[in-house]
Design a protein around this motif. Sequence first.
Motif, PDB file in Angstrom:
ATOM      1  N   LEU A  59       0.746  -0.707   0.304  1.00  0.00           N
ATOM      2  CA  LEU A  59       0.232  -0.059  -0.252  1.00  0.00           C
ATOM      3  C   LEU A  59       1.066   0.973  -0.158  1.00  0.00           C
ATOM      4  CD1 LEU A  59      -1.376   0.701   3.338  1.00  0.00           C
ATOM      5  CD2 LEU A  59       0.242  -0.357   3.251  1.00  0.00           C
ATOM      6  N   TRP A  60       0.023   2.357  -0.546  1.00  0.00           N
ATOM      7  CA  TRP A  60       0.503   3.885  -0.019  1.00  0.00           C
ATOM      8  C   TRP A  60       0.063   4.199   1.026  1.00  0.00           C
ATOM      9  CZ3 TRP A  60       4.699   5.119  -2.840  1.00  0.00           C
ATOM     10  CH2 TRP A  60       5.125   5.023  -3.877  1.00  0.00           C
ATOM     11  N   LEU A  61       1.351   4.795   1.715  1.00  0.00           N
ATOM     12  CA  LEU A  61       0.869   6.050   2.574  1.00  0.00           C
ATOM     13  C   LEU A  61       1.043   6.654   3.439  1.00  0.00           C
ATOM     14  CD1 LEU A  61      -1.742   5.261   5.023  1.00  0.00           C
ATOM     15  CD2 LEU A  61       0.101   3.707   6.671  1.00  0.00           C
ATOM     16  N   SER A  62       0.755   7.978   3.315  1.00  0.00           N
ATOM     17  CA  SER A  62       1.797   9.351   3.750  1.00  0.00           C
ATOM     18  C   SER A  62       2.815   9.117   2.974  1.00  0.00           C
ATOM     19  CB  SER A  62       2.289   9.002   5.218  1.00  0.00           C
ATOM     20  OG  SER A  62       1.649   8.934   6.209  1.00  0.00           O
ATOM     21  N   GLY A  63       2.526   8.902   1.830  1.00  0.00           N
ATOM     22  CA  GLY A  63       3.525   9.216   0.472  1.00  0.00           C
ATOM     23  C   GLY A  63       4.652   7.952   0.353  1.00  0.00           C
ATOM     24  N   ALA A 119      12.832   1.280   6.707  1.00  0.00           N
ATOM     25  CA  ALA A 119      12.805   0.195   4.770  1.00  0.00           C
ATOM     26  C   ALA A 119      11.658   1.334   4.123  1.00  0.00           C
ATOM     27  CB  ALA A 119      12.277  -0.853   5.746  1.00  0.00           C
ATOM     28  N   HIS A 120      10.973   2.079   5.165  1.00  0.00           N
ATOM     29  CA  HIS A 120       9.682   2.292   3.864  1.00  0.00           C
ATOM     30  C   HIS A 120      10.566   3.202   3.204  1.00  0.00           C
ATOM     31  CE1 HIS A 120       7.764  -0.427   6.545  1.00  0.00           C
ATOM     32  NE2 HIS A 120       6.520   0.629   6.754  1.00  0.00           N
ATOM     33  N   ILE A 121      11.332   3.899   3.955  1.00  0.00           N
ATOM     34  CA  ILE A 121      11.513   5.265   3.110  1.00  0.00           C
ATOM     35  C   ILE A 121      12.286   4.538   1.770  1.00  0.00           C
ATOM     36  CG2 ILE A 121      13.045   7.112   3.562  1.00  0.00           C
ATOM     37  CD1 ILE A 121      11.719   7.708   6.273  1.00  0.00           C
ATOM     38  N   ALA A 122      13.387   4.006   2.470  1.00  0.00           N
ATOM     39  CA  ALA A 122      14.495   3.237   1.236  1.00  0.00           C
ATOM     40  C   ALA A 122      13.831   3.004   0.344  1.00  0.00           C
ATOM     41  CB  ALA A 122      14.741   1.872   2.166  1.00  0.00           C
ATOM     42  N   ARG A 123      12.986   2.062   0.591  1.00  0.00           N
ATOM     43  CA  ARG A 123      11.869   1.618  -0.819  1.00  0.00           C
ATOM     44  C   ARG A 123      11.462   2.715  -1.409  1.00  0.00           C
ATOM     45  NH1 ARG A 123       9.326  -3.373   1.365  1.00  0.00           N
ATOM     46  NH2 ARG A 123       8.863  -1.790   2.733  1.00  0.00           N
ATOM     47  N   THR A 124      10.784   2.982  -0.824  1.00  0.00           N
ATOM     48  CA  THR A 124      10.131   4.541  -1.457  1.00  0.00           C
ATOM     49  C   THR A 124      10.760   5.451  -2.141  1.00  0.00           C
ATOM     50  OG1 THR A 124       8.146   4.813  -0.078  1.00  0.00           O
ATOM     51  CG2 THR A 124       8.941   6.243  -1.485  1.00  0.00           C
ATOM     52  N   GLY A 125      12.160   5.935  -2.259  1.00  0.00           N
ATOM     53  CA  GLY A 125      13.201   6.558  -2.331  1.00  0.00           C
ATOM     54  C   GLY A 125      14.107   6.126  -3.720  1.00  0.00           C
ATOM     55  N   TRP A 126      14.006   4.044  -3.658  1.00  0.00           N
ATOM     56  CA  TRP A 126      14.610   3.852  -4.459  1.00  0.00           C
ATOM     57  C   TRP A 126      13.535   3.792  -5.707  1.00  0.00           C
ATOM     58  CZ3 TRP A 126      16.356  -0.604  -0.293  1.00  0.00           C
ATOM     59  CH2 TRP A 126      17.379  -0.100  -0.056  1.00  0.00           C
ATOM     60  N   LEU A 127      12.314   3.591  -5.498  1.00  0.00           N
ATOM     61  CA  LEU A 127      11.404   3.660  -6.274  1.00  0.00           C
ATOM     62  C   LEU A 127      10.893   4.450  -7.150  1.00  0.00           C
ATOM     63  CD1 LEU A 127       8.015   1.809  -4.112  1.00  0.00           C
ATOM     64  CD2 LEU A 127      10.116   0.651  -6.414  1.00  0.00           C
ATOM     65  N   ARG A 128      11.224   5.609  -6.600  1.00  0.00           N
ATOM     66  CA  ARG A 128      11.096   7.119  -7.521  1.00  0.00           C
ATOM     67  C   ARG A 128      12.543   7.534  -7.936  1.00  0.00           C
ATOM     68  NH1 ARG A 128       6.392   8.336  -6.585  1.00  0.00           N
ATOM     69  NH2 ARG A 128       5.458   9.349  -4.643  1.00  0.00           N
ATOM     70  N   ASP A 129      13.208   7.053  -7.829  1.00  0.00           N
ATOM     71  CA  ASP A 129      14.971   7.045  -8.656  1.00  0.00           C
ATOM     72  C   ASP A 129      14.401   5.596  -9.859  1.00  0.00           C
ATOM     73  OD1 ASP A 129      15.504   8.005  -7.049  1.00  0.00           O
ATOM     74  OD2 ASP A 129      16.871   7.271  -5.851  1.00  0.00           O
ATOM     75  N   GLY A 130      13.745   5.060  -9.728  1.00  0.00           N
ATOM     76  CA  GLY A 130      13.307   4.882 -10.979  1.00  0.00           C
ATOM     77  C   GLY A 130      13.421   2.697 -10.709  1.00  0.00           C
ATOM     78  N   ALA A 131      14.230   2.352  -9.948  1.00  0.00           N
ATOM     79  CA  ALA A 131      14.287   0.442  -9.884  1.00  0.00           C
ATOM     80  C   ALA A 131      12.800  -0.029  -9.910  1.00  0.00           C
ATOM     81  CB  ALA A 131      14.854   0.550  -8.606  1.00  0.00           C
ATOM     82  N   SER A 132      12.718  -1.170 -10.419  1.00  0.00           N
ATOM     83  CA  SER A 132      11.660  -1.890 -10.210  1.00  0.00           C
ATOM     84  C   SER A 132      11.209  -2.637  -9.076  1.00  0.00           C
ATOM     85  CB  SER A 132      11.487  -3.002 -11.017  1.00  0.00           C
ATOM     86  OG  SER A 132      12.897  -4.151 -10.623  1.00  0.00           O
ATOM     87  N   VAL A 133      10.038  -2.675  -8.635  1.00  0.00           N
ATOM     88  CA  VAL A 133       9.887  -4.052  -6.776  1.00  0.00           C
ATOM     89  C   VAL A 133      11.110  -5.056  -7.142  1.00  0.00           C
ATOM     90  CG1 VAL A 133       8.403  -4.655  -5.793  1.00  0.00           C
ATOM     91  CG2 VAL A 133       7.452  -3.511  -7.819  1.00  0.00           C
TER      92      VAL A 133
END
Length: 348
Positions: A59-63, A119-133
């Motif tokens: 899920l997305w929560l608080s960005g 973990a959520h911040i690291a994950r979101t940052g990587w996703l925003r940088d274009g990494a795949s899941v």
Amino acid sequence: MTGVLDVAAGSPRIVVLAGGVGGSKFVVGVREAARRRWPDAAGGTRAEITVIANTGDDLWLSGLRLQPDVDSMIYALAGVNDTERGWGRAGESERVAAELHAWGAGWPWFTLGDLDLGAHIARTGWLRDGASVTEVVDRLASRWPLGVGLLPMTDAEVDTHVTTAQGRMHFQEWWTRHRAALPALGFDWPGIAQSEPAPGVVDALAAADVILFAPSNPVVSLGPILAVPGIAAAVRATAGAVVGVSPIIAGAPVRGMADACLAAVGLPAAADAVGRHYGARSAGGLLDAWLIAEEDASLAEGLEATGLCAPVRPLWMRDLDSAAALATAALDSTAALDSIALGAHQRS
Ligand code: GDP
Ligand code: CA
């Protein structure tokens, strides 16, 4: 007992389909069973274990992008999970969550721990940088030596939604806010019909000596994995054996609210109903064997009549030894399936 796994391969390939807390307890048991049975010089295992994780809980929560089942799996395998509470990180604090609540941000009934937020911040940052899941899961999993490969079921966002008489909502709202008490009329995964298995998933299933279905929630943990187009077909087509473990013992989920999910898809909370729901491969289904509990021994005959091998075993995972024993029982049940798994045997 000599099973196909013993004669087949010095380095058996084991694939596990799993959800979060229940799934990770089982995977920790599989890793331990493999270490004991196929040890390597470094204290690990020669077996190649690949876990295909449910991302329907995401899920997305608080960005931020949250992946509850992926994180439960990583934390449990790393040994940094909170075993008392049953979820999240050990030694967790909730300072950031208190601030978010004070700001009126997020969901007041969905607390994010401070360590978990890392973990959520690291994950979101990587996703925003274009990494795949897949790349993000790999980066998260590489922090600790987990001893297994971890793949998301898909790179697509297919978050589980629940329809109730009070409307449709995200699965986490139904599960956590309403404690699954609002009767569910159905589940859906927007976009799943157009999604693809994550890279490596189909290859792992095709090359497996054995595929294990963890005793995870059949509807909202294994359900989404199997609904990604191509995954169920790869399970059906594998030359290896396919063995499932019942999450239902004596008519009830061992813990949690899986019965509320089963009811929504018209299934009783019964080990035989769930086994029939997956079905025997010999009859067009997914499984060769379905492990049921000693408490459910009377159901074995009916299951075998549907073409499933139904070993009766202790299914409680109370600690590492009992989880490893359950994994061993699942692996050993392939002994009865030598003819089915002959393809895997001959390949090596
Ligand atoms: P979640 O994603 O965190 O809800 O966890 P899973 O879907 O992976 O697993 C939840 C299921 O695990 C529950 O429905 C339980 O029935 C099952 N479960 C938990 N502990 C045990 C156990 O010791 N033995 C068995 N057989 N099932 C268990
Ligand atoms: Ca879950």
